[in-house]
Write an enzyme that holds these catalytic residues in place. Sequence first.
Site, PDB file in Angstrom:
ATOM      1  N   VAL A  91       4.772   1.320   1.083  1.00 49.34           N
ATOM      2  CA  VAL A  91       5.755   1.831   0.131  1.00 49.34           C
ATOM      3  C   VAL A  91       5.526   3.330  -0.001  1.00 49.34           C
ATOM      4  O   VAL A  91       4.413   3.767  -0.299  1.00 49.34           O
ATOM      5  CB  VAL A  91       5.604   1.149  -1.244  1.00 49.34           C
ATOM      6  CG1 VAL A  91       6.696   1.619  -2.186  1.00 49.34           C
ATOM      7  CG2 VAL A  91       5.641  -0.355  -1.106  1.00 49.34           C
ATOM      8  N   THR A 142      -3.797   6.965   1.071  1.00 50.33           N
ATOM      9  CA  THR A 142      -4.322   5.624   1.322  1.00 50.33           C
ATOM     10  C   THR A 142      -4.371   5.347   2.816  1.00 50.33           C
ATOM     11  O   THR A 142      -5.435   5.058   3.368  1.00 50.33           O
ATOM     12  CB  THR A 142      -3.455   4.572   0.625  1.00 50.33           C
ATOM     13  OG1 THR A 142      -3.349   4.899  -0.764  1.00 50.33           O
ATOM     14  CG2 THR A 142      -4.060   3.189   0.775  1.00 50.33           C
ATOM     15  N   THR A 185       0.818  -1.198   0.000  1.00 51.96           N
ATOM     16  CA  THR A 185       0.000   0.000   0.000  1.00 51.96           C
ATOM     17  C   THR A 185       0.854   1.250   0.000  1.00 51.96           C
ATOM     18  O   THR A 185       1.954   1.269   0.574  1.00 51.96           O
ATOM     19  CB  THR A 185      -0.940   0.023   1.223  1.00 51.96           C
ATOM     20  OG1 THR A 185      -1.654   1.261   1.255  1.00 51.96           O
ATOM     21  CG2 THR A 185      -0.153  -0.126   2.509  1.00 51.96           C
ATOM     22  N   ASP A 186       0.369   2.265  -0.670  1.00 50.90           N
ATOM     23  CA  ASP A 186       0.994   3.585  -0.618  1.00 50.90           C
ATOM     24  C   ASP A 186       0.622   4.246   0.701  1.00 50.90           C
ATOM     25  O   ASP A 186      -0.285   3.794   1.407  1.00 50.90           O
ATOM     26  CB  ASP A 186       0.520   4.419  -1.803  1.00 50.90           C
ATOM     27  CG  ASP A 186       1.242   5.753  -1.888  1.00 50.90           C
ATOM     28  OD1 ASP A 186       2.371   5.839  -1.374  1.00 50.90           O
ATOM     29  OD2 ASP A 186       0.680   6.696  -2.462  1.00 50.90           O
ATOM     30  N   LYS A 187       1.323   5.323   1.031  1.00 49.10           N
ATOM     31  CA  LYS A 187       1.029   6.012   2.283  1.00 49.10           C
ATOM     32  C   LYS A 187       0.067   7.174   2.058  1.00 49.10           C
ATOM     33  O   LYS A 187      -1.035   7.210   2.600  1.00 49.10           O
ATOM     34  CB  LYS A 187       2.326   6.535   2.927  1.00 49.10           C
ATOM     35  CG  LYS A 187       2.075   7.362   4.199  1.00 49.10           C
ATOM     36  CD  LYS A 187       3.345   7.962   4.719  1.00 49.10           C
ATOM     37  CE  LYS A 187       3.843   9.105   3.870  1.00 49.10           C
ATOM     38  NZ  LYS A 187       2.977  10.312   3.937  1.00 49.10           N
TER      39      LYS A 187
END
Length: 753
Positions: free
Chosen positions: A687, A464, A459-461
């Site tokens: 990530v 999200t 997952t992106d930060k």
Amino acid sequence: MAYLKKKSMEFLKSFDVPAKNPSEDAQRRWREAVGTLVKNRRRRFRMVPDLDKRSQAETQRRNIQEKLRVALYVQKAALQFIDAARRTEHPLPELARQCGFSISAEELASLVRGKDSKSLRLHKGVDGLARKVNVSLADGIKSDDVGLRTEVYGANQYAEKPPRTFWMFLWDACQDMTLMLLAFCAVVSVAIGVATEGFPGGMYDGVGIMLTIFLVVAITAASDYKQSLQFRDLDSEKKKIEIQVTRDGFRQKVSIYDIVVGDIVHLSIGDQVPADGLFVDGYSFVVDESSLSGESEPVHVSTTNRFLLGGTKVQDGSARMLVTAVGMRTEWGNLMETLSQGGEDETPLQVKLNGVATIIGKIGLAFAVLTFTVLMARFLYGKAGSPGGLLEWGMEDALSVLNFFAVAVTIIVVAVPEGLPLAVTLSLAFAMKKLMQERALVRHLSACETMGSASCICTDKTGTLTTNHMVVEKVWAAGGATTVSTAKGFDELTSSALSEGFAKLLLEGVFQCSGSEVVRGKDGTTTVMGTPTETAILEFGLGVEKHTCIEHAAAAKLRVEPFNSVKKTMGVVVASPSAGGRPRAFLKGASEVVLRKCSNVVVDRHGSIVSLTEKNYGKQVAGAIDTFACEALRTLCLAYQDVGGEGELPADGYTLIAVFGIKDPLRPGVREAVATCHAAGINVRMVTGDNISTAKAIARGCGILTEEGVAIEGPDFRQMSPDQMREIIPKIQARTHQSPLLLNFEAERWCRW
């Protein structure tokens, strides 16, 4: 001998050969001189070029070049003549003429779609086209003219294919191999049952199978049709993209569907070009046209190549665009018109079921044939020994053969489990309904199957795990850190840390070194348009202006290097008013990158500048950055440097102005969602492109980073050997400084390993 020596000395005195690249005349004189001393000239010069043949070849080459030059001139003239003869005339519609426009929609569309530079020059460039579509490149169109332009030049909407009907989904559901085999068996069962048991007793088994098939087909078709309606609404919502345009002299956001010919559109990194148009002005503008041309190489757009096609992606830089074609007149519209809708793929489980049904069908068919063969052989053997033999057949014999065939069909029907497709369809539909209750729409039933096998989520930060609404929480400036998220902290910063000179320098850097813009509307309200990070810093600058009553001065930008994910910085050179109009460079970006390029730092409110190496100021700044990062704040640095007259951005030697700590709060329920994934045996990895300390703090706050987990920077990971990667990948729970171009590749490799 004396004669030869004398002759050779005479030749050498009258002959001078340069050391390199001798002329042809010098080579000829040298060979004549040597030729008098060597009897076998052919042998002497066998390893060197023949000067006579070389001269003939050069003469021939010049003749060919002259013929080609003449042919090219003739061809050019012929092409110009053909082009003039074939040039399509685009008459101006009467409605466009009455509305004050001087060019038709078809001519505008063909100009950009064909990238016709010659026609663009004939129309006197972008300025000439702007006059013909009655628009100001500075102020944009008038809002009152939007309806009129839509009527003349069309709306920015694409013709969509008609949606699939319920009967189409019903037909698709009937294509299941298992269902087709069951349907065949049902028909045979009915025929044999009626023939052997009569009507209606012989129909029960076959009709029961048919009702089961009908139920499976109806449920599958209804579920797919319902999902298609929901996703049609979802797609329409997703396509409502807002884009920034200039209208009535003000920069504002409008829907992509409201774009009209003549609009001045502002584009930046990550934007999709909403329509065909022409480049007006910008900096380092690069677009990705692979969606149209299939070419992976990015296209640089500038004053020498002004053509922009709708549907392409902005890869780097920022620019303004004049819209020349919208909707179905764009290149993207033509492409969408020619595309045909592809078929739906079977789900993985359906593929396996079809395989099982085929195998079972073959086995059942083999046993049925074997059973029928044995029964028929036994029957024929018995009949052969009876009076009359095989030549006499009666009704009882025919019924016996029909019963044998019924037994074979029964074996096939029993072998294929007619309830299996129904059970699978019901279970997947139930899973889809449960996901919808969790606000997760599922387009394909296969997603319900594959999601059940997921063991890793990357997952992106930003946006999200976090809300993507950023504010400046803390600032390190003038030698100290201050919390500016409260009114008291802001008053403390502006009263004790900022003098008038330093405040002007800070504001100049904040507002000039920015890809966003502060827009004042017609009602006087102030709005910041840009990315969340840029918006947070500009809102901080507006707060400084409000508390200090000092406004930033406007300055002409001499050079701009927009932010991108590779450099992680943005740079700008302006004619600084506070520097007497001399060029001044500002640099803003990731704290560790900017800090490496800084040699000095502003240490007090009066703007005193000292070296980072003095009195451990470098360690103080690094400590402030680490402190901000450990508090889950995204850190950015702002620096400046006075430059020479050329206005180039320096590679180093900057003076640090301030360090910003930007807060992006976590979304509610993120920690609970991560805990649920862990309880289900799913490993969650984060990530991000942030600082390693910031990533660790946020990952711990989400519950992603545990005591046994590892957080690693992207460059360090990519330098590892494959064996080291295999060893550390199971432990990695957070990745930082990750390039977006490598994000998908790395995520796929994580999940595979």
